[in-house]
Structure formats: structure tokens, C-alpha cells
Design an enzyme around this catalytic site. Sequence first.
Site, PDB file in Angstrom:
ATOM      1  N   ASP A  52       0.863  -1.191   0.000  1.00  0.00           N
ATOM      2  CA  ASP A  52       0.000   0.000   0.000  1.00  0.00           C
ATOM      3  C   ASP A  52       0.898   1.239   0.000  1.00  0.00           C
ATOM      4  O   ASP A  52       1.664   1.459   0.934  1.00  0.00           O
ATOM      5  CB  ASP A  52      -0.908  -0.021   1.236  1.00  0.00           C
ATOM      6  CG  ASP A  52      -1.971   1.072   1.167  1.00  0.00           C
ATOM      7  OD1 ASP A  52      -3.140   0.776   1.454  1.00  0.00           O
ATOM      8  OD2 ASP A  52      -1.629   2.229   0.854  1.00  0.00           O
ATOM      9  N   ASP A  64      -3.458   2.515  -5.543  1.00  0.00           N
ATOM     10  CA  ASP A  64      -2.242   2.508  -4.704  1.00  0.00           C
ATOM     11  C   ASP A  64      -2.028   1.222  -3.923  1.00  0.00           C
ATOM     12  O   ASP A  64      -1.267   1.201  -2.962  1.00  0.00           O
ATOM     13  CB  ASP A  64      -2.252   3.730  -3.772  1.00  0.00           C
ATOM     14  CG  ASP A  64      -2.982   3.469  -2.469  1.00  0.00           C
ATOM     15  OD1 ASP A  64      -3.981   2.728  -2.490  1.00  0.00           O
ATOM     16  OD2 ASP A  64      -2.539   3.995  -1.438  1.00  0.00           O
ATOM     17  N   GLU A  65      -2.691   0.138  -4.343  1.00  0.00           N
ATOM     18  CA  GLU A  65      -2.586  -1.103  -3.588  1.00  0.00           C
ATOM     19  C   GLU A  65      -2.472  -2.313  -4.497  1.00  0.00           C
ATOM     20  O   GLU A  65      -3.106  -2.346  -5.545  1.00  0.00           O
ATOM     21  CB  GLU A  65      -3.876  -1.297  -2.781  1.00  0.00           C
ATOM     22  CG  GLU A  65      -3.716  -1.088  -1.311  1.00  0.00           C
ATOM     23  CD  GLU A  65      -5.051  -1.092  -0.601  1.00  0.00           C
ATOM     24  OE1 GLU A  65      -5.642  -2.170  -0.455  1.00  0.00           O
ATOM     25  OE2 GLU A  65      -5.506   0.000  -0.200  1.00  0.00           O
TER      26      GLU A  65
HETATM   27  N1  DCP Z   1      -8.410   8.825  -1.576  1.00  0.00           N
HETATM   28  C1  DCP Z   1      -9.373   9.798  -1.808  1.00  0.00           C
HETATM   29  N2  DCP Z   1     -10.410   9.983  -0.909  1.00  0.00           N
HETATM   30  C2  DCP Z   1     -10.509   9.200   0.205  1.00  0.00           C
HETATM   31  C3  DCP Z   1      -9.531   8.191   0.442  1.00  0.00           C
HETATM   32  C4  DCP Z   1      -8.484   8.044  -0.477  1.00  0.00           C
HETATM   33  O1  DCP Z   1      -9.305  10.501  -2.810  1.00  0.00           O
HETATM   34  N3  DCP Z   1     -11.518   9.376   1.070  1.00  0.00           N
HETATM   35  C5  DCP Z   1      -7.287   8.697  -2.519  1.00  0.00           C
HETATM   36  C6  DCP Z   1      -6.115   9.549  -2.067  1.00  0.00           C
HETATM   37  C7  DCP Z   1      -5.132   8.570  -1.482  1.00  0.00           C
HETATM   38  C8  DCP Z   1      -5.416   7.309  -2.274  1.00  0.00           C
HETATM   39  O2  DCP Z   1      -6.805   7.360  -2.600  1.00  0.00           O
HETATM   40  O3  DCP Z   1      -3.796   9.019  -1.607  1.00  0.00           O
HETATM   41  C9  DCP Z   1      -5.088   6.038  -1.533  1.00  0.00           C
HETATM   42  O4  DCP Z   1      -5.886   5.924  -0.383  1.00  0.00           O
HETATM   43  P1  DCP Z   1      -5.373   5.301   0.978  1.00  0.00           P
HETATM   44  O5  DCP Z   1      -6.561   4.998   1.792  1.00  0.00           O
HETATM   45  O6  DCP Z   1      -4.405   4.194   0.724  1.00  0.00           O
HETATM   46  O7  DCP Z   1      -4.626   6.510   1.711  1.00  0.00           O
HETATM   47  P2  DCP Z   1      -3.220   7.157   1.466  1.00  0.00           P
HETATM   48  O8  DCP Z   1      -2.404   6.400   0.488  1.00  0.00           O
HETATM   49  O9  DCP Z   1      -3.420   8.586   1.136  1.00  0.00           O
HETATM   50  O10 DCP Z   1      -2.558   7.101   2.899  1.00  0.00           O
HETATM   51  P3  DCP Z   1      -1.916   5.865   3.693  1.00  0.00           P
HETATM   52  O11 DCP Z   1      -0.483   6.266   3.921  1.00  0.00           O
HETATM   53  O12 DCP Z   1      -2.683   5.819   4.971  1.00  0.00           O
HETATM   54  O13 DCP Z   1      -2.080   4.656   2.856  1.00  0.00           O
HETATM   55 CA    CA Z   2      -2.052   4.186   0.654  1.00  0.00          CA
HETATM   56 CA    CA Z   3      -4.782   2.077  -0.145  1.00  0.00          CA
END
Ligand code: DCP
Ligand code: CA
Ligand code: CA
Length: 350
Positions: free
Chosen positions: A4, A104-105
Site C-alpha cells: 500500500d 495505490d494497492e
Molecule cells: N483517496 C481519496 N479519498 C478518500 C480516500 C483516499 O481521494 N476518502 C485517494 C487519495 C489517497 C489514495 O486514494 O492518496 C489512496 O488511499 P489510501 O486509503 O491508501 O490513503 P493514502 O495512500 O493517502 O494514505 P496511507 O499512507 O494511509 O495509505
Molecule cells: Ca495508501
Molecule cells: Ca490504499
Amino acid sequence: MLVDLDYFFAQCEELRNPNLKTKPVVVGVYSGRTEDSRAVSTANYVARRFGVNSGLPLHLAMKKLRNLDAVFLPVDFKYYKQISDEIMFFLRSYCDIFEQVGVDEAYLDISLKVKGNFKTGQVLAEKIRTEVKKKIGISFSVGLAPNKLVAKIASEVNKPDDLTVVEPGNVTSFLATFPVIRIPGVGKKTAEKMNIMSITTIGDLARYDVQRLVESFGRNMGVYFCNAANGKDAGPVHEVVKTESISRTFTMRENTRDLNVLLAETDHLILSIHKDLLNNNFIFKRVGIIMIMADLSTRNKSKTLSISSDKLFLITKTVKFLLESFLSESKLKIRRIGVKISQLIITYHK
Ligand code: DCP
Ligand code: CA
Ligand code: CA
């Protein structure tokens, strides 16, 4: 392994502008019709220290980060997708089976590659993390476990930029202390309902009578919650394979077995196929040629590549190789020529 990418959209922004790294960075998106309904898409970990997380209304994020030299940016999905594709392409080459879930996963089945050995798996995971950081400049978190469910939960516990390994013998003790909401499929409402039943941790859930879970949550979910809490998940890592292929054919102006004439025509076919490929986010693993001969018989020749790709030159190179070897085997002239790519996989699906 579940990979992730850390604070993904915001980390991409830091990548193209390293000055942002020390500041709170918030990537925001229009979630509705008016300015006021904008919400935080994601934020870097500097911003998260001030309570700014995904989904928070943007005006509240601005309030929390007032006077902190915070940077607010719009979503540039095309750019993030490009970086994601690069990473996913790289990750794919390190595993037996690859399954991307979202931008992203991804799940990587490395069972065969490491012969089921978790120590070897850990070394491989660290190597991949180091290489992606060096090559692309993006950090990510990894959960390494006997199945997808535990890998997913493990990936979340030491974020960002860390690796969590859960060996088979440690699965239930690892899960036991986490709140039930960590289980995929347990949302706020379900967690509240479980709390009323005195189930707060995954350990509580694991010990709970499955029949009573079925009564409260229905057969499917009840059984799922019981299995999940006990770290059981039989779901395989699977690639999303499109069974279809992309092909184009062309009738030669006159029957020929001149390699250069044939290549000039296949070049057009390949360009058109490749455009179609990119538009659909496919990558291919098999390249073939189809020939209708002067006597109207049909011949096929194809080659499977060692890894899936979206590269134009690989189609061109393989078609040339196939045509050359075909011409050396057959004496007949070719009337109609075709190119086909198959074993297609979608590289991104929401
Ligand atoms: N995303 C979004 N709105 C949300 C959740 C996520 O647009 N409510 C988008 C932005 C994030 C991406 O999806 O960068 C990936 O979501 P993740 O839940 O994996 O969160 P992040 O990668 O941002 O943070 P983490 O470091 O917790 O994985
Ligand atoms: Ca992420
Ligand atoms: Ca994710």
C-alpha cells in the site's frame, strides 16, 4: 504481500516538489457542487499530525492548519496514475501472481518465489521497498502474511514506510488485540453492533459463538466474521485477465513473401493495436501473427513473453521474429496478414 503506497496522492506531489516534504500537504477534491463541499482526498503525515485526514471537509483542514505554512493542492489523477503504473509494473515482475486493487494497492503472491519461507519473503519485501524508493522515489508499507486478509491488516499497523511480517503461527495472537473495525467489511455500524454484544477486539470476535454471529449478521457475514477473526482467508491472489485479444488484419495489395513489405504493413497494424491497448489500460503477454496464404489456408504463429508489458517495441520485435521464422518455414506467398496480442490484463481497476 499487500503493498500500500504511503499517503499516495500527497507523496506524488512531494516527489515533483521536494520542498513540500517538511510542510503540511493537503490534496483536495471537489466532492460536490459548491466550494464548501470540498473534502480532503489525502494529506501527508505532517498534516495528519494536526488531525487532517482523508474525507475531512477542506475548510476544517484549513482551520486546523492555519499559520502552519500548509500547502493545498488539487487532485492531478493523471500524474498519480502514471507513477502508480510505473510502480505496479515493477512490482509485478517480483511475484508469481499479481492483483492490483485500486490505484495505490496490490497483492503479490510470492509463495513459490520464496518457497513458502517467511524469512526469504521478508528479504524480498525489503529489497522491493528499497528498489522502488531508489528508482521511483515512492515509499510504501507492506504486510507479509499467510493470506490476503492478514496481509492487509498487517500492512496498516506500522504505516508509513514499514514492513510487518505475520508468520502463520502468530496470526491469531497478532490479530487478537486490534479493534474489530480493522477487519475489512466491518464498518462503523457493524462495529457498534458488535460492541453492544461485548465484542470489541478481534480476539473477542474470534472466541464468539459462530451460530450467534450468524443470527445477528446473517449466514454469509456471520461465517465470514468468524473466519476473518481467526485469520482464515482462502481467497487466492488473482490477476484480472481479459480473455479477449486485440487484433488487426490487412489484405496485401498483392500476394507476397517479402519481409520488408510485410513489416511495413504490420507496423500500421501494431500502432493501431497499441493505441487500443493504452486506451484500455491493458498489458499483454502473448504476441501472434495470422497469415492467410495464397491458397487461402490460414496459419498462426505466436510467442509468450516472459513478463507482461505495454511496450510497443516488444510487439514490433516479436512480430518481426515470428514473421522471419514463418517465412523460413513456408514457401507460399501471403495474401492477408494479421497481428494479435493476447493474455491481456487490466493494469488498473477501481
Ligand atoms: N483517496 C481519496 N479519498 C478518500 C480516500 C483516499 O481521494 N476518502 C485517494 C487519495 C489517497 C489514495 O486514494 O492518496 C489512496 O488511499 P489510501 O486509503 O491508501 O490513503 P493514502 O495512500 O493517502 O494514505 P496511507 O499512507 O494511509 O495509505
Ligand atoms: Ca495508501
Ligand atoms: Ca490504499
